[in-house]
Design an enzyme around this catalytic site. Structure first.
Site, PDB file in Angstrom:
ATOM      1  CG  HIS A 177      -0.653  18.461  21.080  1.00  0.00           C
ATOM      2  ND1 HIS A 177      -1.582  17.995  20.225  1.00  0.00           N
ATOM      3  CD2 HIS A 177      -0.522  19.703  20.805  1.00  0.00           C
ATOM      4  CE1 HIS A 177      -1.983  19.016  19.380  1.00  0.00           C
ATOM      5  NE2 HIS A 177      -1.257  19.897  19.923  1.00  0.00           N
ATOM      6  N   PRO A 178      -3.158  17.446  22.674  1.00  0.00           N
ATOM      7  CG  PRO A 178      -4.812  19.308  23.119  1.00  0.00           C
ATOM      8  CD  PRO A 178      -3.148  19.032  22.952  1.00  0.00           C
ATOM      9  NE  ARG A 179      -4.421  14.261  15.931  1.00  0.00           N
ATOM     10  CZ  ARG A 179      -3.796  14.000  14.787  1.00  0.00           C
ATOM     11  NH1 ARG A 179      -3.662  15.166  14.194  1.00  0.00           N
ATOM     12  NH2 ARG A 179      -3.569  12.547  14.425  1.00  0.00           N
ATOM     13  CE  LYS A 180       1.801  13.517  20.115  1.00  0.00           C
ATOM     14  NZ  LYS A 180       1.520  14.771  19.343  1.00  0.00           N
ATOM     15  CB  VAL A 181      -2.756   7.859  23.821  1.00  0.00           C
ATOM     16  CG1 VAL A 181      -3.717   7.028  24.443  1.00  0.00           C
ATOM     17  CG2 VAL A 181      -2.317   7.292  22.305  1.00  0.00           C
TER      18      VAL A 181
END
Length: 387
Positions: A177-181
């Site tokens: 997901h875009p919030r992940k690294v």
């Protein structure tokens, strides 16, 4: 505005997506296979199976682990709601256990106290990228004959006792997901060391189809597929996988840069007595997917007031990690739940901006504003106290 997070994507990822689009193969195909092989090699697992997101990864992991109606799965309430949702998808019951205040990860002693004769598995979460104590839970599951599954949504690039997350147990689920690294827009991955799990996961993600599209496309003879069991449309596209390959090449560098920012925060905040910083113990290596600070003196520092003051100065923050048992969808599972540590951490933690590339002036601005606001509130409160 300094955002809480943003993905690190460059022209390389754009070019990879562009080339794949023009290749004529844009759904699950050769790029997905390449991404899987490279991700497995990176984590040290034998196999990796790409899927549409981490929630679908968790769902399939539950299925191949044999978890179903009547079973109980112990997990933290302090995690994104998808952790518990995946347990409910297969008809099992999530049993919420407490977390450790220093790491935000599942407390092994509390988890053990909640084991019953219906317990089938423990779903361990590596919260905000900080590895959980995998050995403690492997021992616990071994003593009670339970399955161990890992929700590593936030933990790509993290390591436990010298080995990357993804190599320690039978089923480990990741998010892109875009919030992940690293990100593929959305997407997920399951790593496993069991060939039977690997083969069934590939079957389940594509409608239970006995022969996949690529095999039929490359065949020199007519092939008719069979749908051998109830499956799902949980495929990753080749466009996403092409982006993921480029992201994976940068993962160690991204983690290194994130750790530098976390170290700058540690240095700037180490002398503020009213807060507790993230704890990384020997043998644990965090990718710092998020940087969460706990406010110890809530009488002196209001979390919500602090968040608003930072927002007024152009700095986005987030509250502490959610507690699933407090959500409306989980009222029936929260009748007798007592999780004071989890609730306290949610109510009194603040997550600061951390992303790559975060400019030095942005890091400095965040540290200066946070320090000023915390100390200002603390000082004003102390002045109101009688001698």
């Amino acid at each position: 505005m300094i955002p809480i997070a943003k993905p690190y994507l460059t022209e390389e990822e754009a070019q990879a997506a562009y080339d794949t689009i023009l290749s004529g193969w844009i759904t699950q195909g050769p790029k997905v296979q390449e991404f899987e092989e490279k991700f497995a090699a990176y984590t040290g697992a034998k196999y990796a199976v790409a899927v549409s997101n981490c929630t679908t990864a968790l769902h399939l992991a539950m299925i191949v682990a044999g978890i179903g109606p009547g079973d109980e799965v112990i997990c933290p309430s302090m995690s994104y709601i998808a952790t518990a949702n995946a347990i409910r998808y297969v008809g099992a019951t999530p049993v919420f256990a407490e977390v450790e205040p220093d790491t935000y990860n599942l407390d092994a002693a509390d988890a053990e106290a909640r084991i019953t004769d219906r317990t089938k598995a423990i779903l361990l979460v590596h919260q905000i990228g900080m590895p959980a104590d995998i050995d403690a839970f492997k021992d616990l599951c071994g003593r009670y004959n339970l399955k161990l599954l890992e929700d590593a949504a936030c933990a790509a690039g993290s390591a436990y006792k010298g080995a990357k997350i993804g190599s320690h147990s039978e089923l480990v689920c990741f998010s892109f997901h875009p919030r992940k690294v690293i990100s593929t827009g959305d997407g997920g991955m399951i790593t496993t060391n069991r060939e039977d799990y690997y083969n069934r996961l590939k079957l389940l993600r594509q409608h239970g189809m006995s022969v996949n599209d690529r095999v039929r496309h490359e065949a020199s003879r007519i092939i008719f597929e069979d749908h051998v069991e109830l499956g799902y449309n949980y495929r990753m596209t080749d466009i996403q996988a092409a982006v993921g390959i480029k992201q994976l090449e940068k993962l160690d560098w991204i983690v290194e840069e994130r750790r530098k920012i976390a170290a700058a925060y540690d240095q700037a905040f180490k002398d503020i007595d009213s807060i507790r910083l993230p704890q990384e113990y020997d043998g644990y290596f965090s990718n710092y997917q998020s940087y969460s600070i706990y406010l110890k003196d809530t009488a002196a520092v209001s979390r919500n007031t602090l968040m608003q003051k930072l927002l007024d100065r152009g700095i986005a923050t987030r509250r502490g990690i959610m507690n699933t048992h407090r959500e409306t969808a989980y009222k029936e599972y929260a009748t007798d739940v007592s999780l004071p540590v989890s609730e306290d951490l949610q109510d009194n933690s603040i997550i600061l901006p951390l992303y790559v590339p975060m400019k030095q002036e942005e890091i400095k601005f965040v540290t200066e504003c946070f320090t000023q606001e915390v100390l200002a509130v603390t000082m004003s409160k102390s002045m109101l106290q009688p001698d």
